[in-house]
Scaffold this active site. Structure first.
Site, PDB file in Angstrom:
ATOM      1  N   ASN A 145     -50.313  90.469  87.541  1.00 21.07           N
ATOM      2  CA  ASN A 145     -49.295  91.437  87.963  1.00 21.07           C
ATOM      3  C   ASN A 145     -48.918  92.243  86.727  1.00 21.07           C
ATOM      4  O   ASN A 145     -48.185  91.762  85.876  1.00 21.07           O
ATOM      5  CB  ASN A 145     -48.090  90.678  88.527  1.00 21.07           C
ATOM      6  CG  ASN A 145     -46.931  91.606  88.846  1.00 21.07           C
ATOM      7  OD1 ASN A 145     -47.078  92.824  88.841  1.00 21.07           O
ATOM      8  ND2 ASN A 145     -45.771  91.021  89.116  1.00 21.07           N
ATOM      9  N   TRP A 146     -49.463  93.444  86.659  1.00 21.73           N
ATOM     10  CA  TRP A 146     -49.236  94.262  85.453  1.00 21.73           C
ATOM     11  C   TRP A 146     -47.836  94.862  85.423  1.00 21.73           C
ATOM     12  O   TRP A 146     -47.420  95.438  84.425  1.00 21.73           O
ATOM     13  CB  TRP A 146     -50.289  95.374  85.359  1.00 21.73           C
ATOM     14  CG  TRP A 146     -51.681  94.875  85.087  1.00 21.73           C
ATOM     15  CD1 TRP A 146     -52.102  93.575  84.988  1.00 21.73           C
ATOM     16  CD2 TRP A 146     -52.853  95.690  84.873  1.00 21.73           C
ATOM     17  NE1 TRP A 146     -53.450  93.522  84.733  1.00 21.73           N
ATOM     18  CE2 TRP A 146     -53.940  94.805  84.659  1.00 21.73           C
ATOM     19  CE3 TRP A 146     -53.098  97.056  84.858  1.00 21.73           C
ATOM     20  CZ2 TRP A 146     -55.250  95.259  84.421  1.00 21.73           C
ATOM     21  CZ3 TRP A 146     -54.390  97.514  84.622  1.00 21.73           C
ATOM     22  CH2 TRP A 146     -55.451  96.617  84.391  1.00 21.73           C
ATOM     23  N   LYS A 147     -47.103  94.780  86.513  1.00 21.59           N
ATOM     24  CA  LYS A 147     -45.757  95.376  86.591  1.00 21.59           C
ATOM     25  C   LYS A 147     -45.831  96.849  86.170  1.00 21.59           C
ATOM     26  O   LYS A 147     -46.784  97.524  86.537  1.00 21.59           O
ATOM     27  CB  LYS A 147     -44.758  94.556  85.770  1.00 21.59           C
ATOM     28  CG  LYS A 147     -44.846  93.071  86.124  1.00 21.59           C
ATOM     29  CD  LYS A 147     -43.729  92.244  85.598  1.00 21.59           C
ATOM     30  CE  LYS A 147     -43.932  90.789  86.015  1.00 21.59           C
ATOM     31  NZ  LYS A 147     -42.829  89.940  85.623  1.00 21.59           N
TER      32      LYS A 147
ATOM     33  N   HIS B 131     -41.980  90.212  95.461  1.00 25.93           N
ATOM     34  CA  HIS B 131     -41.790  89.737  94.086  1.00 25.93           C
ATOM     35  C   HIS B 131     -40.289  89.670  93.782  1.00 25.93           C
ATOM     36  O   HIS B 131     -39.509  90.499  94.265  1.00 25.93           O
ATOM     37  CB  HIS B 131     -42.495  90.686  93.106  1.00 25.93           C
ATOM     38  CG  HIS B 131     -42.525  90.138  91.717  1.00 25.93           C
ATOM     39  ND1 HIS B 131     -41.452  90.239  90.863  1.00 25.93           N
ATOM     40  CD2 HIS B 131     -43.481  89.446  91.050  1.00 25.93           C
ATOM     41  CE1 HIS B 131     -41.753  89.641  89.718  1.00 25.93           C
ATOM     42  NE2 HIS B 131     -42.981  89.148  89.804  1.00 25.93           N
TER      43      HIS B 131
ATOM     44  N   GLU C 298     -38.630  90.543  91.331  1.00 24.90           N
ATOM     45  CA  GLU C 298     -38.064  91.783  90.770  1.00 24.90           C
ATOM     46  C   GLU C 298     -37.766  92.782  91.888  1.00 24.90           C
ATOM     47  O   GLU C 298     -36.813  93.552  91.798  1.00 24.90           O
ATOM     48  CB  GLU C 298     -39.017  92.359  89.709  1.00 24.90           C
ATOM     49  CG  GLU C 298     -38.949  91.537  88.427  1.00 24.90           C
ATOM     50  CD  GLU C 298     -40.208  91.544  87.590  1.00 24.90           C
ATOM     51  OE1 GLU C 298     -41.068  92.428  87.777  1.00 24.90           O
ATOM     52  OE2 GLU C 298     -40.344  90.635  86.739  1.00 24.90           O
TER      53      GLU C 298
ATOM     54  N   GLU D 199     -42.875  81.375  92.492  1.00 28.61           N
ATOM     55  CA  GLU D 199     -42.473  81.911  91.193  1.00 28.61           C
ATOM     56  C   GLU D 199     -40.983  81.699  90.993  1.00 28.61           C
ATOM     57  O   GLU D 199     -40.162  82.517  91.439  1.00 28.61           O
ATOM     58  CB  GLU D 199     -42.763  83.413  91.124  1.00 28.61           C
ATOM     59  CG  GLU D 199     -44.224  83.775  91.184  1.00 28.61           C
ATOM     60  CD  GLU D 199     -44.477  85.103  90.478  1.00 28.61           C
ATOM     61  OE1 GLU D 199     -45.298  85.105  89.554  1.00 28.61           O
ATOM     62  OE2 GLU D 199     -43.837  86.103  90.817  1.00 28.61           O
TER      63      GLU D 199
ATOM     64  N   GLY E 137     -41.133  85.831  82.909  1.00 25.33           N
ATOM     65  CA  GLY E 137     -40.886  86.662  81.734  1.00 25.33           C
ATOM     66  C   GLY E 137     -39.988  86.023  80.699  1.00 25.33           C
ATOM     67  O   GLY E 137     -39.537  86.685  79.765  1.00 25.33           O
TER      68      GLY E 137
ATOM     69  N   SER F  22     -44.423  82.761  83.387  1.00 21.29           N
ATOM     70  CA  SER F  22     -44.763  82.414  82.001  1.00 21.29           C
ATOM     71  C   SER F  22     -46.036  81.578  81.870  1.00 21.29           C
ATOM     72  O   SER F  22     -46.131  80.723  80.981  1.00 21.29           O
ATOM     73  CB  SER F  22     -43.580  81.729  81.309  1.00 21.29           C
ATOM     74  OG  SER F  22     -42.463  82.610  81.253  1.00 21.29           O
TER      75      SER F  22
ATOM     76  N   GLY G  83     -47.975  87.507  84.744  1.00 22.34           N
ATOM     77  CA  GLY G  83     -47.411  88.780  84.323  1.00 22.34           C
ATOM     78  C   GLY G  83     -47.859  89.118  82.909  1.00 22.34           C
ATOM     79  O   GLY G  83     -48.954  89.622  82.684  1.00 22.34           O
ATOM     80  N   GLY G  84     -47.012  88.792  81.944  1.00 23.41           N
ATOM     81  CA  GLY G  84     -47.245  89.196  80.552  1.00 23.41           C
ATOM     82  C   GLY G  84     -48.646  88.888  80.034  1.00 23.41           C
ATOM     83  O   GLY G  84     -49.301  89.755  79.426  1.00 23.41           O
TER      84      GLY G  84
HETATM   85  P1  PGA Z   1     -44.721  86.349  83.697  1.00 22.68           P
HETATM   86  O1  PGA Z   1     -44.553  87.108  85.108  1.00 22.68           O
HETATM   87  O2  PGA Z   1     -46.085  85.701  83.713  1.00 22.68           O
HETATM   88  O3  PGA Z   1     -44.613  87.446  82.663  1.00 22.68           O
HETATM   89  O4  PGA Z   1     -43.630  85.348  83.606  1.00 22.68           O
HETATM   90  C1  PGA Z   1     -45.020  86.530  86.289  1.00 22.68           C
HETATM   91  C2  PGA Z   1     -44.698  87.408  87.469  1.00 22.68           C
HETATM   92  O5  PGA Z   1     -43.660  88.072  87.464  1.00 22.68           O
HETATM   93  O6  PGA Z   1     -45.472  87.471  88.434  1.00 22.68           O
END
Ligand code: PGA
Length: 253
Positions: free
Chosen positions: A9-11, A95, A97, A167, A173, A213, A234-235
């Site tokens: 997930n590149w956001k 998600h 977010e 999640e 994050g 994470s 994500g990251g």
């Molecule tokens: P993260 O994000 O790996 O940076 O914690 C995961 C996500 O939001 O899907």
């Protein structure tokens, strides 16, 4: 047997289409040749064509990070699913977010799941509790509510076209991944809730991912858990060798 599934997930990253294309090309070099894992990356909408182009001929699939459940209309800033078909195979739905920053409700997320399936795409449904909900022993109740709401529009026959990612919001994050024990326990719980909606045979076909994470240093202990079928990353998905290491960890499970 479920095929392991790892999605990036590149956001809202990277900051330009050119960099998104370069990241996709770097991933092809790192990931091609890793067998036995379904691997997908989800860039921002505008980068989808360039990333899909860079991934053509590779085994890496493409997903969107969102979509609107209506086919068209007065929804300023939204993107219809009809513009995604042919471009990508997956859509992240719900998600945290989107739930927290953009006020998406269970009902809206349910509508999205139904619309994504009706378009022939695969929803990657995200569920998970906040720290406050965990600390007050409501994690299971929250995840039960989120899973059962979203799966209300899914037939047992569509179970093979649904992916669920557990999640926990407190792990996203933050660098503070769930312990393998918590991740395992909650992914098993997600599957049991999916079974309550779809029946256990159908629920057995649903990949249940852990997200929050995940990185090359913690992925082995997560991938070793019997009910964790993959990861939503994500990251670490923005660093080609790190994402490749995560994909590789699941290829051997
Ligand atoms: P993260 O994000 O790996 O940076 O914690 C995961 C996500 O939001 O899907």
């Amino acid at each position: 047997m479920r095929t392991p599934f790892v999605a990036g997930n590149w956001k809202m990253n990277p900051p330009s289409v050119a960099e998104a294309e370069a990241l996709a090309s770097a991933l092809v070099a790192e990931i091609d040749g890793i067998d036995g894992v379904t691997c997908v990356v989800c860039p921002p909408f505008v980068a989808l064509p360039a990333v899909a182009g860079a991934l053509t001929g590779s085994a890496i699939g493409v997903g969107a990070q969102n979509a609107h459940p209506e086919t068209k209309g007065a929804f300023t800033g939204e993107v219809p699913l009809g513009m995604l078909t042919g471009l990508c195979g997956y859509v992240i739905v719900g998600h945290s977010e989107r739930r927290q920053l953009f006020g998406e409700t269970d009902a809206f997320i349910t509508a999205k799941v139904g619309a994504v399936l009706a378009t022939g795409l695969t929803p990657i449904l995200c569920v998970g509790e906040t720290l406050d909900e965990r600390d007050s022993h409501r994690a299971e109740a929250v995840v039960r509510r989120q899973v059962s709401a979203a799966l209300a529009v899914v037939d047992a026959g569509q179970a093979g076209s649904v992916v669920i990612a557990y999640e926990p919001v407190w792990a996203i994050g933050t660098g503070r991944a769930a312990t393998p024990d918590i991740a395992q326990e909650m992914c098993a719980f997600v599957r049991s809730e999916a079974a309550a909606s779809l029946g256990s045979n159908a629920a057995d076909a649903v990949p249940v991912l852990y997200g929050g994470s995940v990185n090359p240093g913690n992925v082995d202990s997560l991938a070793a858990q019997p009910d964790i079928d993959g990861a939503l990353v994500g990251g670490a998905s923005l660093v080609a060798p790190d994402f490749a290491a995560i994909v590789r960890a699941f290829s051997s499970t």
